[in-house]
Design an enzyme around this catalytic site. Structure first.
Site, PDB file in Angstrom:
ATOM      1  N   TYR A 142      -2.370   2.103  -7.744  1.00 33.98           N
ATOM      2  CA  TYR A 142      -1.639   2.308  -8.998  1.00 33.98           C
ATOM      3  C   TYR A 142      -2.505   3.027 -10.033  1.00 33.98           C
ATOM      4  O   TYR A 142      -1.990   3.753 -10.873  1.00 33.98           O
ATOM      5  CB  TYR A 142      -1.220   0.954  -9.592  1.00 33.98           C
ATOM      6  CG  TYR A 142       0.103   0.439  -9.102  1.00 33.98           C
ATOM      7  CD1 TYR A 142       0.281   0.087  -7.765  1.00 33.98           C
ATOM      8  CD2 TYR A 142       1.168   0.275  -9.974  1.00 33.98           C
ATOM      9  CE1 TYR A 142       1.482  -0.406  -7.323  1.00 33.98           C
ATOM     10  CE2 TYR A 142       2.379  -0.223  -9.531  1.00 33.98           C
ATOM     11  CZ  TYR A 142       2.531  -0.564  -8.208  1.00 33.98           C
ATOM     12  OH  TYR A 142       3.723  -1.052  -7.777  1.00 33.98           O
ATOM     13  N   LYS A 189      -5.054  -4.951   4.784  1.00 29.81           N
ATOM     14  CA  LYS A 189      -4.853  -4.056   5.928  1.00 29.81           C
ATOM     15  C   LYS A 189      -6.245  -3.630   6.391  1.00 29.81           C
ATOM     16  O   LYS A 189      -6.604  -2.447   6.406  1.00 29.81           O
ATOM     17  CB  LYS A 189      -3.988  -2.862   5.475  1.00 29.81           C
ATOM     18  CG  LYS A 189      -3.498  -1.966   6.590  1.00 29.81           C
ATOM     19  CD  LYS A 189      -2.377  -2.558   7.424  1.00 29.81           C
ATOM     20  CE  LYS A 189      -2.056  -1.661   8.600  1.00 29.81           C
ATOM     21  NZ  LYS A 189      -1.085  -2.291   9.536  1.00 29.81           N
ATOM     22  N   ASP A 221       1.500  -6.028   7.206  1.00 32.51           N
ATOM     23  CA  ASP A 221       2.738  -5.859   7.978  1.00 32.51           C
ATOM     24  C   ASP A 221       3.153  -7.183   8.612  1.00 32.51           C
ATOM     25  O   ASP A 221       4.327  -7.561   8.616  1.00 32.51           O
ATOM     26  CB  ASP A 221       2.583  -4.738   9.030  1.00 32.51           C
ATOM     27  CG  ASP A 221       1.282  -4.801   9.808  1.00 32.51           C
ATOM     28  OD1 ASP A 221       0.391  -5.605   9.444  1.00 32.51           O
ATOM     29  OD2 ASP A 221       1.142  -4.050  10.790  1.00 32.51           O
ATOM     30  N   ASP A 245       3.091  -5.886  -4.950  1.00 31.83           N
ATOM     31  CA  ASP A 245       4.359  -5.398  -5.502  1.00 31.83           C
ATOM     32  C   ASP A 245       5.464  -5.562  -4.468  1.00 31.83           C
ATOM     33  O   ASP A 245       6.533  -6.106  -4.753  1.00 31.83           O
ATOM     34  CB  ASP A 245       4.200  -3.917  -5.890  1.00 31.83           C
ATOM     35  CG  ASP A 245       5.489  -3.332  -6.425  1.00 31.83           C
ATOM     36  OD1 ASP A 245       6.123  -3.995  -7.270  1.00 31.83           O
ATOM     37  OD2 ASP A 245       5.874  -2.228  -5.988  1.00 31.83           O
ATOM     38  N   ASP A 249       8.455  -8.841  -4.182  1.00 33.62           N
ATOM     39  CA  ASP A 249       9.901  -8.594  -4.207  1.00 33.62           C
ATOM     40  C   ASP A 249      10.561  -9.205  -2.974  1.00 33.62           C
ATOM     41  O   ASP A 249      11.613  -9.841  -3.064  1.00 33.62           O
ATOM     42  CB  ASP A 249      10.207  -7.088  -4.235  1.00 33.62           C
ATOM     43  CG  ASP A 249      10.421  -6.565  -5.646  1.00 33.62           C
ATOM     44  OD1 ASP A 249       9.892  -7.186  -6.594  1.00 33.62           O
ATOM     45  OD2 ASP A 249      11.113  -5.542  -5.808  1.00 33.62           O
TER      46      ASP A 249
HETATM   47  C1  IPM Z   1       6.808  -4.724 -10.959  1.00 36.64           C
HETATM   48  C2  IPM Z   1       7.494  -3.381 -10.994  1.00 36.64           C
HETATM   49  C3  IPM Z   1       6.526  -2.335 -11.518  1.00 36.64           C
HETATM   50  C4  IPM Z   1       5.376  -2.246 -10.528  1.00 36.64           C
HETATM   51  C5  IPM Z   1       7.133  -0.949 -11.749  1.00 36.64           C
HETATM   52  C6  IPM Z   1       8.321  -1.012 -12.686  1.00 36.64           C
HETATM   53  C7  IPM Z   1       6.117   0.045 -12.231  1.00 36.64           C
HETATM   54  O1  IPM Z   1       8.012  -3.052  -9.749  1.00 36.64           O
HETATM   55  O2  IPM Z   1       6.428  -5.232 -12.029  1.00 36.64           O
HETATM   56  O3  IPM Z   1       6.635  -5.279  -9.878  1.00 36.64           O
HETATM   57  O4  IPM Z   1       5.468  -1.519  -9.531  1.00 36.64           O
HETATM   58  O5  IPM Z   1       4.366  -2.903 -10.748  1.00 36.64           O
HETATM   59 MG    MG Z   2       7.725  -4.536  -8.294  1.00 38.31          MG
END
Ligand code: IPM
Ligand code: MG
Length: 351
Positions: A142, A189, A221, A245, A249
């Site tokens: 990032y 990884k 993975d 990230d 999710d």
């Molecule tokens: C999160 C989001 C952010 C990230 C985006 C919006 C830049 O997905 O907070 O997880 O990738 O960190």
């Molecule tokens: Mg995210």
């Protein structure tokens, strides 16, 4: 006690859900005799519209002067399909993380009994799952060097980590594991990436200092599979920025309650608390978004930033009660659907 809370509502449904968080904080203040002083500032697309900058200096200063930050969401569809946009709302979020030194993102993954049937997984697999993802938030791909060749036919993003960055996030992972079920899963990884090998080496050196914590190492993975196959086996998972990230999710949807999960970003300066879901532009202004993830983020704010454990528990209790009694928004309602603001009012009244 008196506390200064910065309110960064952001875009989309941000202002609507954050308003419910404020109601709940005021109710906590009344019941437990605290004063919360709120100051608002811009972040994201609304900040670009007003100032050209997604994280204006003024917003940064307010965060620095506050005891905690309550954050809504950022993002606006007008930027999503425009790869040429010069400034993007997401840059505001990244700038905030970097400038506040928020090197750790904590996402608890918990299930709610009444929502298990909404999980994409079988109930027996997911019932009782309870783990946290500790994601490194200010390093890796990032924030590494990135660019584009002059003829624009090539682009690159670099993943960089220092030992110091790995150590401080892993330390936090160990500390969470010590307070929980004493298991730490390090996701990397290392079979491919040099940064992952540095990561693994560093954690191995730290292991003797946390002799009572059981550590295991998992390739990312494989971790992506195991979260789906055996979500109950995890306790604390620590990982680098991009893997975190993606996995956080994935982890959040297995509970069937995306609208309910909170998060905390902590580090060097003021901590930031926000729901894990996004700005949900389709629902903006309709008073239908689920405010619970934000309200539970307020509970994390009280506990993590202000050390107010009983107050945090009072919020969790009233949230449980609202779900038992069906005072919920349309996304999870089985009968009458309540508005965002009605849920907030009910929670505040019952606190
Ligand atoms: C999160 C989001 C952010 C990230 C985006 C919006 C830049 O997905 O907070 O997880 O990738 O960190
Ligand atoms: Mg995210």
């Amino acid at each position: 006690m008196k506390y200064k809370i910065a309110i960064l509502a952001g875009d989309g449904i941000g202002p609507e859900i954050v308003d419910q968080g404020i109601k709940v904080l005021n109710a906590i203040g009344k019941r437990f005799n605290h004063t919360f002083e709120f100051k608002k500032a811009l972040v994201g697309a609304c900040a670009i519209d007003a100032t050209g900058d997604p994280f204006p200096e003024e917003t940064f200063q307010l965060c620095m002067d506050s005891d905690a930050v309550l954050f809504g969401a950022i993002g606006d569809p007008k930027y999503d399909n425009d790869p040429k946009a010069k400034v993007r709302p997401e840059q505001g979020l990244l700038a905030m993380r970097k400038k506040l030194g928020l090197y750790a993102n904590i996402r608890p993954v918990t299930t709610f009994k009444s929502l298990l049937h909404k999980s994409p997984l079988r109930k027996d697999l997911v019932e009782g799952a309870d783990f946290i993802v500790v994601r490194e938030l200010t390093g890796g791909i990032y924030f590494g060097e990135k660019g584009r060749s002059e003829d624009l036919t090539k682009a690159f993003d670099t993943c960089t980590y220092t030992k110091e960055e790995v150590t401080r996030i892993t330390k936090l992972g160990f500390e969470y594991a010590a307070k929980r079920n004493k298991r730490l899963t390090v996701v990397d990884k290392a079979n491919v990436l040099a940064t992952s090998r540095l990561w693994r080496e560093t954690v191995q050196e730290m292991e003797p200092d946390y002799a009572d914590i059981e550590v295991d190492y998992m390739f990312v993975d494989n971790a992506a599979m195991q979260i789906i196959q055996w979500p109950k086996k995890f306790d604390v998972m620590v990982t680098e920025n991009m893997f975190g990230d993606i996995l956080s999710d994935e982890a959040s949807v297995i509970t069937g309650s995306l609208g309910l999960l909170p998060s905390a970003s902590v580090g060097v300066h003021t901590s930031v608390f926000e729901p894990i879901h996004g700005s949900y532009p389709q629902a903006t202004g309709k008073d239908i978004a689920n405010p619970i993830a934000t309200v539970l983020s307020v509970a994390m704010l009280l506990e993590v930033a202000l050390d107010l454990t009983d107050e945090a528990q009072a919020i969790r209790d009233v949230v449980d009660k609202s779900m038992e009694e069906g005072i919920v928004t349309e996304d999870i309602s089985e009968g009458k659907a309540y508005k965002t603001s009605e849920v907030g009012d009910w929670l505040a009244k019952n606190i």
